[in-house]
Design a protein around this motif. Sequence first.
Motif, short mmCIF file in Angstrom:
data_model
loop_
_atom_site.label_atom_id
_atom_site.label_comp_id
_atom_site.label_asym_id
_atom_site.label_seq_id
_atom_site.Cartn_x
_atom_site.Cartn_y
_atom_site.Cartn_z
N LYS A 163 0.85 -1.19 0.00
CA LYS A 163 0.00 0.00 0.00
C LYS A 163 0.88 1.24 0.00
CE LYS A 163 -2.17 1.42 3.73
NZ LYS A 163 -3.15 1.54 4.84
N ALA A 164 0.66 2.11 -0.99
CA ALA A 164 1.35 3.40 -1.05
C ALA A 164 0.32 4.49 -0.72
CB ALA A 164 1.94 3.64 -2.43
N THR A 165 0.63 5.30 0.29
CA THR A 165 -0.28 6.36 0.71
C THR A 165 0.36 7.71 0.41
OG1 THR A 165 -1.15 4.96 2.47
CG2 THR A 165 -1.60 7.32 2.64
N VAL A 166 -0.38 8.55 -0.31
CA VAL A 166 0.19 9.79 -0.86
C VAL A 166 -0.53 11.00 -0.27
CG1 VAL A 166 0.59 11.09 -2.98
CG2 VAL A 166 0.79 8.59 -2.99
N ASN A 167 0.26 12.03 0.03
CA ASN A 167 -0.26 13.35 0.37
C ASN A 167 0.39 14.37 -0.54
OD1 ASN A 167 -2.01 13.47 3.10
ND2 ASN A 167 -0.53 11.79 3.21
N GLY A 168 -0.41 15.28 -1.06
CA GLY A 168 0.16 16.29 -1.95
C GLY A 168 -0.88 17.33 -2.33
N THR A 169 -0.39 18.40 -2.91
CA THR A 169 -1.26 19.49 -3.36
C THR A 169 -1.26 19.56 -4.87
OG1 THR A 169 0.55 21.11 -3.32
CG2 THR A 169 -0.69 20.80 -1.27
N HIS A 170 -2.40 19.89 -5.43
CA HIS A 170 -2.51 20.10 -6.87
C HIS A 170 -3.92 20.58 -7.15
CE1 HIS A 170 -2.10 19.52 -11.22
NE2 HIS A 170 -0.79 19.36 -11.01
N THR A 171 -4.05 21.51 -8.08
CA THR A 171 -5.36 22.08 -8.34
C THR A 171 -6.14 21.37 -9.43
OG1 THR A 171 -4.26 23.68 -9.78
CG2 THR A 171 -4.73 24.37 -7.51
N TRP A 172 -5.49 20.43 -10.13
CA TRP A 172 -6.19 19.66 -11.17
C TRP A 172 -5.51 18.29 -11.29
CZ3 TRP A 172 -10.09 22.18 -14.27
CH2 TRP A 172 -10.74 21.32 -15.16
N LEU A 173 -5.91 17.39 -10.36
CA LEU A 173 -5.24 16.10 -10.29
C LEU A 173 -5.53 15.21 -11.50
CD1 LEU A 173 -5.59 15.30 -6.50
CD2 LEU A 173 -3.48 15.79 -7.75
N GLY A 174 -6.51 15.59 -12.31
CA GLY A 174 -6.73 14.88 -13.56
C GLY A 174 -5.61 15.04 -14.55
N ASP A 175 -4.67 15.97 -14.27
CA ASP A 175 -3.48 16.14 -15.11
C ASP A 175 -2.32 15.22 -14.69
OD1 ASP A 175 -4.82 18.09 -16.42
OD2 ASP A 175 -3.56 19.76 -15.76
N VAL A 176 -2.49 14.53 -13.54
CA VAL A 176 -1.36 13.87 -12.89
C VAL A 176 -1.37 12.37 -13.15
CG1 VAL A 176 -0.33 13.28 -10.65
CG2 VAL A 176 -1.15 15.61 -11.10
N VAL A 177 -0.18 11.84 -13.47
CA VAL A 177 0.04 10.41 -13.55
C VAL A 177 1.08 10.04 -12.49
CG1 VAL A 177 1.86 10.59 -15.30
CG2 VAL A 177 0.58 8.46 -15.07
N MET A 178 0.91 8.86 -11.84
CA MET A 178 1.77 8.50 -10.72
C MET A 178 2.14 7.02 -10.82
SD MET A 178 0.88 8.69 -6.66
CE MET A 178 0.28 10.36 -6.87
N VAL A 179 3.40 6.70 -10.59
CA VAL A 179 3.86 5.31 -10.64
C VAL A 179 4.69 4.99 -9.40
CG1 VAL A 179 3.87 5.23 -13.16
CG2 VAL A 179 5.95 5.87 -11.93
N LEU A 180 4.76 3.70 -9.09
CA LEU A 180 5.63 3.20 -8.02
C LEU A 180 6.62 2.23 -8.64
CD1 LEU A 180 6.29 2.90 -4.96
CD2 LEU A 180 4.71 0.95 -4.96
N LYS A 181 7.91 2.52 -8.47
CA LYS A 181 8.96 1.63 -8.97
C LYS A 181 9.56 0.87 -7.81
CE LYS A 181 13.29 1.48 -11.61
NZ LYS A 181 13.90 0.54 -10.66
N ALA A 182 9.55 -0.45 -7.91
CA ALA A 182 10.13 -1.32 -6.89
C ALA A 182 11.64 -1.42 -7.10
CB ALA A 182 9.48 -2.69 -6.94
N PRO A 183 12.36 -1.99 -6.12
CA PRO A 183 13.82 -2.07 -6.25
C PRO A 183 14.26 -2.86 -7.49
CG PRO A 183 13.15 -2.50 -3.99
CD PRO A 183 11.90 -2.46 -4.81
N GLY A 184 15.41 -2.46 -8.02
CA GLY A 184 16.02 -3.19 -9.12
C GLY A 184 15.12 -3.26 -10.34
N THR A 185 15.01 -4.46 -10.87
CA THR A 185 14.21 -4.67 -12.08
C THR A 185 12.90 -5.38 -11.79
OG1 THR A 185 15.36 -6.77 -12.50
CG2 THR A 185 16.29 -4.78 -13.51
N LEU A 186 12.43 -5.30 -10.54
CA LEU A 186 11.19 -5.99 -10.18
C LEU A 186 10.00 -5.47 -10.96
CD1 LEU A 186 11.60 -6.25 -6.30
CD2 LEU A 186 11.81 -8.09 -7.97
N GLY A 187 9.96 -4.16 -11.19
CA GLY A 187 8.86 -3.63 -11.98
C GLY A 187 8.41 -2.26 -11.53
N THR A 188 7.72 -1.59 -12.44
CA THR A 188 7.12 -0.28 -12.18
C THR A 188 5.64 -0.37 -12.44
OG1 THR A 188 9.17 0.85 -12.83
CG2 THR A 188 7.15 2.17 -12.81
#
Length: 676
Positions: free
Chosen positions: A179-204
């Motif tokens: 589980k990744a829990t995010v806090n942040g500010t932005h006025t139009w989150l429909g513009d935002v893309v977000m990824v989580l990259k694991a260690p090494g070459t496990l995957g993004t």
Amino acid sequence: MGALNSGAANGNWTLAAYDAGAPDVGNLTKWDLIIDYTTPGAIPGTQNWVYTWSPTTGLYTNSGASVPYTGGNTQTVYAAPTTLTTYTLTVRDTATGCIGTSSVIVNYTPPAPNVTPNPVTMCLGDAPVKLKSSTSSTSVASFTTGTINVPIVDNTPAGSTSTLTVSGIPTNATITGIKATVNGTHTWLGDVVMVLKAPGTLGTLNLDYYLGNTGAGPSTNFINTAFSSASSTTIGTASPFTGTFKADGIMVPTGPVGGPAGPSGMLPTVGSYAALMSAMNATPGSANGTYTLGVADNFGGDAGALTKWDLDITYVLGVPATPAIWTPATGLYSNAAGTTPYIANTPVDSVWAQPTTIGANNYDVTVQSLPPAPIVPSTPMAGGNGNNTVAFNITNNNGYPVDLKGISTNTFGAGAVVARAFYKTTPIAGNPGTIDAANGWTLITGSGAASNVTANTLNPVLTNLSGVTIPGNGGSYGIVLELSGATFPAYTNGTGTVQNYTSGGCTISTDGNVGWGGPVAPGPMVNNPRNFNGTVTLVATMPACTSPARRVVVTVNQPASITTQPTNVTICTDKVATFTAGAAGTNPTHNWQYSTFINNGTPGTWVTIANGGIYSGANSGTLVITNPPTSINGYLYRDSVKGAAPCGAAFSNIVRLNVNPLPTVVIRADRYTKLF
């Protein structure tokens, strides 16, 4: 011929003949017997073959499963996995360069469960003792950046990154949740893309594809917005997005937003948390390391900042298994008060034991392997228009059957609907025709459910479906989803080319000659091509494996009790006094005691008697006091009978010893006086 194996063809053979009717006769002048056989040996060319097994986890080179297989060239391995595993053997002929493969599915057998406490000793009538079974323990490792300020720059595909270092997860742990829990500010989150990259070459993994591919806004920030492997909820447009959602899992740009699936240089390589965890578990210890959160704003007009993010990794040590089955059920309860009897064959991790049979009570405890995790393939298309019915195919490429349990879909509008689904045991290839029994379509059991749906949100319109088992090794069924009422299943017009979306070995095929739409059943399908927009939930029908039994011994001891009471004794100091008490219970032991005085009728301190001096039999049923002195006149005595642990002591009646002195005899002689 099957009976002639193992050398049985050698020996005497007899040919018998007879004439079944008169008047003809004849003679047998010769007979022959020819037996064709094959000498066991190597298949031609096998001396050039190289064998490689994958994955190596759970494979061993000996039958005792103590020498791990590490990838060497060996024809025979022994499988003892700790999870359901598909093993693939690749054989390469070094002489020709030809390669062949074959796969086998091996379910795991859990070890005998641990039960605490074990053994148990209790006294008849004691409160029930809790017995707890386990084959594994679950832990959550939590990590946080604390307060940060990482800009999310407007209209910048490269985006921004923040890292967390994960450590301390045991090498032999199985990762079961992220589980990744995010806090942040932005006025139009429909513009935002977000990824989580694991260690090494496990995957993004793509966590957020422009608010679930809606591009919605304006918005009021990420506030404890969690993307969890345990959630099936799409993030949608419910600003400020406080809650727990699934990872969008988008891997390639798709309409209607169409932006890249991740920041430049951090494009997704896996489509789900499940795929990411599978990669971690395939390489022990790989869950430790550096995780990177990448965030990018790919459209103009708005900006923001990442202010904090947290990562929780759930892992299991040991072998996961079902709750335990306890046998026999007699003397076991489902509550601590011991008022609700345990029902035989009910899987539960804890029971309370209060047997009433004196002596050893033996219970056998077993667990079973867990079923494979549900398979949830999904299509990434957004809804646009709607028919009452939308058709697609489900193909099962696993080596085992799967059951269709649920269907979720985006909807064209909101409101009350009734959902139904139909299946056909052959895949759709061209117009599916009229959706009725005469055309081979069957209503799926569990259909006809009423619910309220929200537009442009993944709605679980059908759950707890039954009766549809798709065979493995390429079995493919046609499915038709129908919504009637306020709205329709959402779809997008297709390109005319069949689109395949695979997860866990199962594929949803839509668009092209597969994807059709139409009116409610039994209306015919009339619109093609159509893209089904949603997910299906499939569960493997793999037989469970049962662990060896763990024997739990609950010993019940009989409490000590007094069966014969002693009585008061009055004697003289030259006599022998005896006090006798009878006792019952499990291994009762006698311990006679005395009290030296009476304080207003209440005995004083009790002293345990030891053999010696005037006392003997201090640890038997009869206490013997020989030649008691008058100094112990009035002493009080009792027998303290101790039972087998943990049973307490039982006390006899208190009795009194009265010691009387012997008479003092004085003989006096006077001098003789002559009287005459």
